[in-house]
Design an enzyme around this catalytic site. Structure first.
Site, PDB file in Angstrom:
ATOM      1  N   GLY A 295      42.041  10.196 -38.444  1.00 45.99           N
ATOM      2  CA  GLY A 295      43.151   9.701 -39.242  1.00 45.99           C
ATOM      3  C   GLY A 295      43.916   8.632 -38.504  1.00 45.99           C
TER       4      GLY A 295
ATOM      5  N   ARG B 223      29.788  -2.464 -36.282  1.00 40.01           N
ATOM      6  CA  ARG B 223      31.081  -3.028 -36.653  1.00 40.01           C
ATOM      7  C   ARG B 223      31.082  -4.523 -36.363  1.00 40.01           C
ATOM      8  NH1 ARG B 223      34.849   0.985 -37.475  1.00 40.01           N
ATOM      9  NH2 ARG B 223      34.412   3.041 -36.577  1.00 40.01           N
TER      10      ARG B 223
ATOM     11  N   ARG C 133      31.981  13.914 -37.849  1.00 38.74           N
ATOM     12  CA  ARG C 133      31.491  12.713 -38.529  1.00 38.74           C
ATOM     13  C   ARG C 133      29.985  12.742 -38.781  1.00 38.74           C
ATOM     14  NH1 ARG C 133      35.225   8.462 -38.324  1.00 38.74           N
ATOM     15  NH2 ARG C 133      36.958   8.795 -36.885  1.00 38.74           N
TER      16      ARG C 133
ATOM     17  N   TYR D 209      33.548  13.394 -33.362  1.00 37.47           N
ATOM     18  CA  TYR D 209      32.184  12.901 -33.522  1.00 37.47           C
ATOM     19  C   TYR D 209      31.250  13.967 -34.067  1.00 37.47           C
ATOM     20  CZ  TYR D 209      33.593   8.625 -31.223  1.00 37.47           C
ATOM     21  OH  TYR D 209      34.220   7.435 -30.933  1.00 37.47           O
TER      22      TYR D 209
ATOM     23  N   GLU E  31      44.721  11.346 -35.187  1.00 38.63           N
ATOM     24  CA  GLU E  31      44.513  10.433 -34.061  1.00 38.63           C
ATOM     25  C   GLU E  31      45.497   9.265 -34.031  1.00 38.63           C
ATOM     26  OE1 GLU E  31      40.834   8.145 -34.247  1.00 38.63           O
ATOM     27  OE2 GLU E  31      40.670   8.612 -36.385  1.00 38.63           O
TER      28      GLU E  31
ATOM     29  N   ASP F 287      38.723   9.026 -43.449  1.00 40.41           N
ATOM     30  CA  ASP F 287      40.171   9.219 -43.392  1.00 40.41           C
ATOM     31  C   ASP F 287      40.818   9.285 -44.766  1.00 40.41           C
ATOM     32  OD1 ASP F 287      39.805   9.040 -40.689  1.00 40.41           O
ATOM     33  OD2 ASP F 287      40.789   7.098 -40.449  1.00 40.41           O
TER      34      ASP F 287
ATOM     35  N   GLY G 134      31.944   3.300 -39.009  1.00 43.37           N
ATOM     36  CA  GLY G 134      31.652   4.580 -38.381  1.00 43.37           C
ATOM     37  C   GLY G 134      30.791   5.474 -39.246  1.00 43.37           C
TER      38      GLY G 134
END
Length: 448
Positions: free
Chosen positions: A250, A150, A363, A360, A305, A206, A84
């Protein structure tokens, strides 16, 4: 400790360092030697326990060495970003690139696009040449100029791409899955007896990487979360029985939720994955929230989360995973919103919930000043390690020093909030949330 036993965590090397570092030509250059190391434990009780068992553990101190393995004039390096998006990715790319060119005189730095996918054949994403000029201002932007993805890919294929491009050192920037991929790449390289080093720069917003006291992007996330929580507080006070509900990042670790709660004293309830909680019954979350609203007429809730996943009914056989193999979490934010509304309808009480999920937007912002300087040091120390032929290792940060950590150690477990330690106790004191909400003995000693 009359007799002290010590053990230094060993780092893999692909060869002996026989070249004098270009940094030795610099005036007043200083170097790290084998005498420099960082102790793992700092509490007396922990040191005594270590000494009585396997010996007190020390990590190699990160930093430049006087002798290096690779010839800088022929040195080609690769950089890849995976997983991410996180504040500071561009800062690390820039730091590695400028350090390689500016201090070591490397021949070439390549950026492989879209994560490990860019290391596989026939993807249509050729590597880009990174220069001091084209990375000059990227730290001012969020995200990663190399993009990301990913998922696992065939190790032999990826190593083949490194060989085709003449890469001597691969720098991987990513979290748990990325480092496991780097470990597998390093293992295949060792099996084939190739002269390629693999250095990981841990990345997880995180803050859940082992032996990394604080991961880059974390401080920015907490800072941005503070503003969101302040808005939720205003929204909550603007309506009768208003509830500001904020879901933060998290998955397994509640560090962002906990620290953001401490940064904003208006939070009344903080829910994290490490401390299970109950919703119903006397003293349960719904009951406590109702009493709070009767008295104060507003409340602010921060939830990580990954919290409360056990409360959301789901069929384990139908559990979906993302491309990295991580279980897809159920949305605890929407679950809480809907169930809080249902509960208050059942007790014939008005409630106005303002639900905010800023994940988002947080981030993707540029790193703040503290994270940016931290990223610079991470990138520089990654380069210092790589040119010495160290491999299968990550740059960690422990006891206020940058250290070398074997990747297998870094991924053996997650860094999580300990409910019995001071951070969570401070959250309990700050929020005044009653321990009756939580299951087990972790939080039962909190305020009631």
């Amino acid at each position: 400790m009359n007799t002290m036993k010590t053990r230094l965590v060993s780092i893999d090397k692909i060869g002996r360092c026989g070249r004098i570092s270009p940094l030795a030509k610099k005036k007043n250059a200083t170097f790290v030697t084998g005498k420099h190391s960082v102790v793992y434990s700092v509490h007396r009780s922990e040191l005594l326990e270590e000494n009585a068992s396997r010996g007190i553990m020390f990590f190699e101190l990160a930093g430049p060495r006087e002798k290096i393995y690779f010839d800088p004039e022929t040195l080609t390096c690769g950089i890849v970003t995976c997983g991410g998006v996180c504040p500071g990715l561009n800062d690390v790319i820039r730091a590695i690139t400028i350090e390689l060119y500016g201090w070591y005189g490397a021949k070439k730095v390549l950026g492989f696009r879209y994560g490990y996918k860019g290391l596989t054949k026939n993807t249509g994403f050729p590597p880009v040449l990174l220069t001091s000029d084209n990375v000059d201002d990227i730290h001012e932007r969020g995200g990663t100029i190399l993009a990301s993805s990913r998922g696992a890919h065939e190790v032999r294929d990826m190593v083949g791409t490194l060989l085709e491009n003449g890469v001597n050192i691969l720098f991987t920037i990513g979290g748990d899955g990325t480092m496991k991929g780097a470990r597998d790449i390093a293992a295949h390289i060792r099996k084939e007896k190739l002269d390629i080093a693999v250095i990981a720069v841990p990345k997880t917003i995180d803050n859940d990487i082992n032996y990394v006291r604080m991961s880059f992007g974390f401080q920015t996330a907490v800072q941005e979360s503070k503003a969101v929580i302040a808005s939720a507080h205003i929204e909550a006070k603007g309506a009768p029985n208003g509830v500001g509900l904020v879901k933060l990042m998290g998955r397994h670790s509640g560090y962002i939720a906990a620290q953001a709660t401490l940064a904003n004293s208006n939070v009344n309830y903080c829910l994290i994955p490490e401390v299970p909680f109950r919703l119903r019954g006397e003293g349960g979350f719904f009951d406590v929230l109702r009493k709070r609203l009767e008295k104060k007429h507003h409340a602010v809730i921060v939830v990580a989360e990954g919290a409360g996943q056990d409360l959301i009914r789901t069929d384990p056989a139908g559990q979906q995973c993302d491309l990295s193999g991580n279980a897809r979490l159920k949305d605890i934010g929407h679950f809480l919103k809907e169930n809080i509304e249902e509960y208050f309808r059942s007790v014939d009480t008005e409630v106005n919930i303002k639900y905010i999920d800023p994940s988002y937007t947080i981030r993707s912002v540029p790193a703040n000043a503290m994270d940016s300087s931290y990223c610079l040091a991470l990138g520089q120390n990654a380069v210092h390690a790589g040119v010495t032929g160290r491999t299968n290792m990550a740059v960690g940060h422990w006891n206020n020093h940058f250290i070398h950590v074997p990747i297998p150690m870094a991924v053996e477990k997650r860094n999580t909030v300990d409910p019995d330690r001071r951070l969570w106790k401070t959250v309990m004191e700050s929020t005044l949330q009653p321990g009756s909400i939580f299951l087990g003995g972790h939080a039962s000693r909190g305020h009631t």
